[in-house]
Scaffold this active site. Structure first.
Site, short mmCIF file in Angstrom:
data_model
loop_
_atom_site.label_atom_id
_atom_site.label_comp_id
_atom_site.label_asym_id
_atom_site.label_seq_id
_atom_site.Cartn_x
_atom_site.Cartn_y
_atom_site.Cartn_z
N TYR A 47 -30.52 37.45 33.35
CA TYR A 47 -30.32 38.86 33.70
C TYR A 47 -30.70 39.07 35.16
O TYR A 47 -31.75 38.60 35.59
CB TYR A 47 -31.18 39.78 32.82
CG TYR A 47 -30.33 40.55 31.85
CD1 TYR A 47 -29.27 41.32 32.30
CD2 TYR A 47 -30.58 40.50 30.48
CE1 TYR A 47 -28.47 42.02 31.41
CE2 TYR A 47 -29.79 41.21 29.58
CZ TYR A 47 -28.73 41.97 30.06
OH TYR A 47 -27.94 42.65 29.18
N GLU A 49 -29.95 42.32 37.12
CA GLU A 49 -29.50 43.63 37.62
C GLU A 49 -30.04 43.87 39.02
O GLU A 49 -31.21 43.61 39.29
CB GLU A 49 -30.00 44.76 36.70
CG GLU A 49 -29.10 44.97 35.51
CD GLU A 49 -29.81 44.71 34.22
OE1 GLU A 49 -30.63 43.76 34.19
OE2 GLU A 49 -29.55 45.44 33.24
N ASP A 192 -5.63 47.58 47.22
CA ASP A 192 -5.90 46.68 46.08
C ASP A 192 -4.98 45.48 46.28
O ASP A 192 -3.78 45.56 46.04
CB ASP A 192 -5.58 47.43 44.78
CG ASP A 192 -5.71 46.53 43.56
OD1 ASP A 192 -5.82 45.30 43.71
OD2 ASP A 192 -5.68 47.08 42.44
N THR A 218 -8.76 40.96 42.57
CA THR A 218 -9.24 40.07 41.52
C THR A 218 -9.47 38.71 42.18
O THR A 218 -9.05 38.49 43.32
CB THR A 218 -8.20 39.90 40.39
OG1 THR A 218 -6.96 39.50 41.00
CG2 THR A 218 -8.00 41.17 39.61
N LYS A 221 -6.03 35.39 40.59
CA LYS A 221 -4.56 35.31 40.74
C LYS A 221 -4.27 34.30 41.85
O LYS A 221 -4.54 33.12 41.67
CB LYS A 221 -3.99 36.71 41.02
CG LYS A 221 -4.24 37.68 39.84
CD LYS A 221 -3.55 39.00 40.03
CE LYS A 221 -3.71 39.90 38.83
NZ LYS A 221 -4.86 40.83 38.90
N ARG A 227 -11.83 34.41 36.41
CA ARG A 227 -11.46 35.81 36.21
C ARG A 227 -12.58 36.70 36.75
O ARG A 227 -13.74 36.50 36.41
CB ARG A 227 -11.27 36.12 34.73
CG ARG A 227 -10.29 35.23 34.03
CD ARG A 227 -9.89 35.80 32.68
NE ARG A 227 -8.95 36.86 32.88
CZ ARG A 227 -7.65 36.67 33.17
NH1 ARG A 227 -7.16 35.47 33.27
NH2 ARG A 227 -6.86 37.70 33.35
N1 DSN Z 1 -2.53 42.29 34.38
C1 DSN Z 1 -2.40 42.10 35.80
C2 DSN Z 1 -1.04 41.67 36.17
O1 DSN Z 1 -0.43 40.99 35.38
O2 DSN Z 1 -0.58 41.98 37.24
C3 DSN Z 1 -2.79 43.29 36.56
O3 DSN Z 1 -4.03 43.74 36.11
#
Ligand code: DSN
Length: 425
Positions: A47, A49, A192, A218, A221, A227
């Site tokens: 933990y 925080e 974003d 994110t 990707k 993730r």
């Molecule tokens: N689920 C993602 C995508 O496929 O673009 C976006 O959050």
């Protein structure tokens, strides 16, 4: 304790599925083995925080080092002055940005979900659309962001924040123009970059950081990490909008964002995932990641050409990044039918609304196709021709189970050339 074969057998089954299939979901990728190894480690027990040096629990000296390393590497990648690596996902990162910047009921402008935007950019089904007043801009008939519409709406609506970024948009963004519009109406610009972040990291697309006040992404990707989510500022600023923390104090934007992640919207950070983020950030800093990014763009363009030659209708007629959006109406197919049929041949992608779609989001008229995952597996331009050949064959014969099953076997044989996690069995 006995090994839980029930679960591990299912994980093995998923590994085999990933090995045999062609993965074209634009938001997916394959991490390196060391990124996965870092995730399955002991920081999961801790933990922590708070933030490095300012935690609520004892025993955080090592996770402090891990998190600081992740932050330092991320700042270096994007030439930033501040970063937060704790968001559990892109949606959590975006929720924290809203919390830091907006009061309930205030207005913001984002790309419509049906035109390629994201749920967290104001969908009525999402916190962003439920808590705040979402106004949307779209794309033109040619499939390019309608900057004139964005400008007109910004001038009339005077939003507090303008979001740029998308989850199904194949073209680069004019961040400079959006910032100029925002400056005219006094809005904050929030980018974003979840989808193209890996390409931006290596200078292969326009750089949002100098024009956008806040940037989120994110990590799983095109960044090819575990993730998770991140928030970054190239230039921290004492905000001119008079934004205050929950106690009513004016603060620097970095401090407002830190507070919005913890304690604003999350509890304990996932330090094992932050360790894996640090590993993936190290990989991105390596020069080899530039070659990966360039190959993604080359593959996407080769794939787009292969589709166009076969008569497919690409939104905006092509791509600048890692994905393309295809309108299947001239092929008399829905996105749903295409996704389900391709799944049977172990070709995975997702149905997607196309701009001005006349079908519901559950059916859609299109598909979104992305190349980051197949590029990670080692595919080059010539392989894109083969992949599109498989897709075309399945879609032209969507009701022929024999052809679909033959294609599935051909896909499996083809994918054997691109081993995935050979160290795992
Ligand atoms: N689920 C993602 C995508 O496929 O673009 C976006 O959050």
């Amino acid at each position: 304790m006995q090994k839980d074969n029930q679960v591990f057998d299912l994980i093995k089954k998923e590994l085999e599925r990933q090995r045999h299939g062609i993965e074209l979901i634009a938001s997916e990728n394959f991490t390196s083995l060391q990124v996965m190894q870092a995730m399955g480690t002991v920081p999961t027990n801790k933990y922590a925080e708070g933030y490095p040096g300012k935690r609520y629990y004892g025993g955080c000296e090592v996770v402090d080092e891990i998190e600081t390393l992740a932050i330092d590497r991320l700042k270096k990648i994007f030439n930033c002055s501040w970063a937060n690596v704790q968001p559990h996902s892109g949606a959590s990162a975006n929720a924290a940005v809203f919390l830091a910047v907006m009061k309930a009921g205030e207005k913001f402008l984002g790309l419509d979900l049906s035109m390629g935007g994201h749920l967290t950019h104001g969908s009525p089904a999402n916190f962003s659309g439920k808590t705040y007043q979402a106004i949307h801009y779209g794309v033109t008939k040619d499939g390019i962001v309608d900057y004139d519409q964005l400008e007109a709406k910004a001038k009339v609506e005077k939003p507090k924040m303008i979001i740029c970024g998308a989850s199904a948009y194949s073209r680069d963004w004019d961040y400079k123009r959006i910032r100029a519009i925002a400056d005219e109406v006094g809005a904050i610009v929030f980018a974003d970059i979840a989808h193209p972040a890996g390409l931006i990291a290596k200078g292969l697309l326009n750089d949002p950081f100098d024009h956008c006040h806040i940037v989120s992404s994110t990590t799983h990707k095109t960044l090819r990490g575990p993730r998770g989510g991140i928030i970054m500022l190239r230039h921290d600023f004492e905000n001119p909008w008079g934004l205050k923390d929950p106690k009513g104090n004016l603060r620097m934007m970095s401090s407002l964002l830190d507070l919005a992640v913890f304690p604003g919207s999350q509890g304990g950070p996932l330090e094992h995932v932050i360790a894996a983020k640090a590993v993936s950030f190290g990989e991105i800093l390596d020069e080899s990641f530039t070659a990966y990014g360039k190959q993604i763009i080359n593959n996407a363009q080769a794939m787009a050409n292969a589709f166009v030659i076969r008569g497919y209708n690409l939104i905006s007629n092509g791509t600048d990044n890692h994905l393309m959006l295809i309108d299947l109406r001239n092929k008399n197919l829905t996105g749903k039918k295409a996704q389900e049929t391709l799944d049977k041949a172990h070709i995975t992608l997702n149905k997607n609304a196309v701009p001005f779609d006349d079908k519901s989001p559950f059916v859609t008229s299109g598909i979104r196709v992305g190349v980051p995952a197949v590029t990670t597996r080692g595919m080059l331009e010539a392989h894109m021709e083969t992949v599109v050949g498989f897709i075309d064959k399945v879609l032209l014969n969507a009701d022929d189970e024999k052809i679909i099953s033959e294609t599935k076997l051909a896909v499996k044989e083809f994918m054997a050339q691109f081993p995935l996690y050979p160290e795992l069995n």
